[in-house]
Every structure is written in C-alpha cells, then in structure tokens.
Design a protein around this motif. Sequence first.
Motif, PDB file in Angstrom:
ATOM      1  N   UNK A   1       0.256   6.373  -7.562  1.00 19.91           N
ATOM      2  CA  UNK A   1      -0.902   6.900  -6.829  1.00 19.91           C
ATOM      3  C   UNK A   1      -2.033   5.888  -6.825  1.00 19.91           C
ATOM      4  N   UNK A   2      -2.376   5.360  -7.980  1.00 19.94           N
ATOM      5  CA  UNK A   2      -3.484   4.401  -8.078  1.00 19.94           C
ATOM      6  C   UNK A   2      -3.179   3.143  -7.272  1.00 19.94           C
ATOM      7  N   UNK A   3      -1.914   2.744  -7.230  1.00 15.37           N
ATOM      8  CA  UNK A   3      -1.528   1.560  -6.443  1.00 15.37           C
ATOM      9  C   UNK A   3      -1.818   1.750  -4.962  1.00 15.37           C
ATOM     10  N   UNK A   4      -1.850   2.999  -4.518  1.00 13.83           N
ATOM     11  CA  UNK A   4      -2.086   3.291  -3.099  1.00 13.83           C
ATOM     12  C   UNK A   4      -3.565   3.443  -2.757  1.00 13.83           C
ATOM     13  N   UNK A   5      -4.443   3.361  -3.745  1.00 16.75           N
ATOM     14  CA  UNK A   5      -5.883   3.496  -3.492  1.00 16.75           C
ATOM     15  C   UNK A   5      -6.495   2.124  -3.276  1.00 16.75           C
ATOM     16  N   UNK A   6      -6.108   1.485  -2.203  1.00 18.74           N
ATOM     17  CA  UNK A   6      -6.475   0.077  -2.014  1.00 18.74           C
ATOM     18  C   UNK A   6      -7.958  -0.112  -1.718  1.00 18.74           C
ATOM     19  N   UNK A   7      -8.600   0.872  -1.092  1.00 14.97           N
ATOM     20  CA  UNK A   7     -10.011   0.713  -0.729  1.00 14.97           C
ATOM     21  C   UNK A   7     -10.941   1.026  -1.903  1.00 14.97           C
ATOM     22  N   UNK A   8     -10.431   1.790  -2.874  1.00 18.28           N
ATOM     23  CA  UNK A   8     -11.205   2.072  -4.087  1.00 18.28           C
ATOM     24  C   UNK A   8     -10.852   1.036  -5.154  1.00 18.28           C
TER      25      UNK A   8
END
Length: 385
Positions: free
Chosen positions: A329-336
């Motif tokens: 999940x965190x890997x997919x939060x590229x803008x954050x």
Amino acid sequence: MKFQLYKINANNDFEVICKGLAERIYLDGRFTIKYKGEEFETEEQLPDHSATAKVLINKLKEHKVINDFSDIKGIGHRIVHGGERFTQSTIITDEVFMEIKKMITLAPLHNPPAIAAIKAFRNIIAVPNVAVFDTSFHTTISEENYLYSVPYEWYTDHQVRRYGFHGISYRYITNHLAKILEKPVEEVNAVICHLGNGASMCAVKKGKSFDTSMGLTPLEGLIMGTRSGDIDPSIHQYIATETGQDLATITDILNKKSGLLGISGVSSDLRDVFASSKENQRSRLALKMSSKRIAKYLLAYANELDGEVDAIVFTAGIGENSAAMRQLVINNLKILKVDLDPIANEKKYDSEKLISSTRSILPIYAIRTDEEIMICTDTYNLTKK
C-alpha cells in the motif's frame, strides 16, 4: 458468533474473564472457549444462532466461568446496520428490536443473525441487552459525502445513501490514537485503514467520521476477501443478460465469490493469496489490485483532510498483521512522501507500533483494534444502576 465476558473491577477497569468463538453455524458446529489460560474446543450441534446462544451460556456454567445466569448483568451486541434511526448505542426495548428488524433490507447478510442472537439471549436471561451499531460512528458524515448522485427521491423515499460500517472499530482507533498523539480526540485527523476479510477506510476529521468507503451496504469500496468493492453498476444488467442469472444471484456472487477469491481463484484469505503469489499470476494480480485500491482511497482521504493528517493507521486482521500488504500500500502512495521502516514494520507488538521511517512526512501506525471493549463500555454505561 464471537464473544467475550468482562468483569468490571472496583476502579471501573474492564477485565476479560473469558473469550470464545462459535463457528460453522448451520454446518458441523465448532465451539471454542478460552478461560484461565486454557482453550477448550468441542464439536456442537449449532443449527442456528438461537441454539448457539444457549450453548454459549451453558458452556459458561460448564467451565465454571459463572455460577449462575444471574452473574451476568448485561449483554452487548454488535449490530452492523442501524440506518439513520440509531446514532448511538441503545438498550434493546421491544420498539428498538422492531426497528432493528426493519433494517434487514439494508443488511440482509448481517442483521438477521444478530436479531436471532438478541432474541435468544432475551429468552434465556432477563438482563438488559444493548445494541452497539457499526453505522452510528458515521452519522457525522455530511450530505455531500453520504448522498449518491441518483434521484433525490431514492434517498427520501427509500433511504438510499452511504451509511458506512466498521464504526465501532473506527471509534476505538480514533480514541486510542488521540492518546498516542497526546491530543484531544476532537482534534485528531487521520486516515484509518480497517483491512480484514471485510475491509473499509475512513477519513476522521476532528475526531469524527468525515468520509468512508463502504456505502449503502458493506459491498462498496475496497477489494475484500469475497466482496468486489467498487464496480460499474451496469455489470449487474450485463451479466444478467449474458448468463440469465437474476439480480439476487449476481449480488450474492459479488458478495461471496468475488474480491481476492474471484481474482486469484485461490482463496479469500490474504495469507493464502500471498503464499501462492510466486507461482500464480492471478494471485499477484489480486495483490496489486487490492493494494492500489487502498492507496487510491488513502490519497483521496488525505486530500479531504486538507493535507492536515496526523497519522495513517492500519488495523484489523490484515492491517494489524500483514507487513507485506502494508508495504504494498505504501509503495503505491507515490505523491505522498511517506515511508515505512522495514524493521519496525516486521516487528511483533501488543497494542500499537510506529512503523514509519524517519524519512516519512507522516507517522504511520499499526494499531490493534478492540471492538469488544467498546461494546462492553457502552453496555456497562447504559445498564449500570
């Protein structure tokens, strides 16, 4: 049917005396009770929830957890759907019981077993029963977030709106997070990911539910163990035309044969999907789709909180225990600009742990939820004399 029995100590602390689980109701029943460090598991005839309630009470006496039914002073029930009628927990009177029964059309999978359990316990023991609603935490959501873009009469005449679920868990996590952050509850802003076989997310703004991913029913939102989550509603008509199946059958498939199970073809259990992902391309696909959907909601909710997010929280069976899913999940939060500490993410814990790295602009926590203590607290507060 999960249960816990609490003792209220002199300083109003809640001590868990025993806990247990009755499972495979309607099938080959299995009953487990944990008491004084021992676990007892037996096969039982559990033809329905009424019979299960009787077995539960008798087991408490059999194992000498209680001496008599009169030892029990109150019983709290988790009720999934309270509609707009119930904004807080309440003692179950005959009138309340009838209102809960009216909600069956909104929660046909969840409310009937709860109703059967309430009826059974009220027949067995003459003590107050309390309804604690999953939906009540979300009654603070504004019109712009709970209405659908459908004819307004669908709402006024048929109560078609977003209700949200897992509210008991979100209430506990919000209160617990306030203690961790050393802030008043009414100042807490957080994005909470309640990830289990059933999964949802909530944007908590100033300590209250501001938006949530589940809707009229628990079918909307994230990809779950067997539930589809968000889909094009035209799929119903298309599949009905293609296969001849009726709407009830298709909805049942979307509830019970979709999600991780439908995509992977392996299992609804995330552990099985991860275990098979090296060899099974569809399992890898299920993991990618699920984590991307969670990240999509997380980014949207961070935006709804005006970027003033105190913390991201992972909770429930998957959120609490799957370091791998949290990392996806965190890997997919590229803008954050958020980041996990790989060692902290894998570390065992009891109540909560900070899993973000020093490079993360937001703290990220894994927190174990405790819906039972919330139900116990409300039951005690409403029944104490």
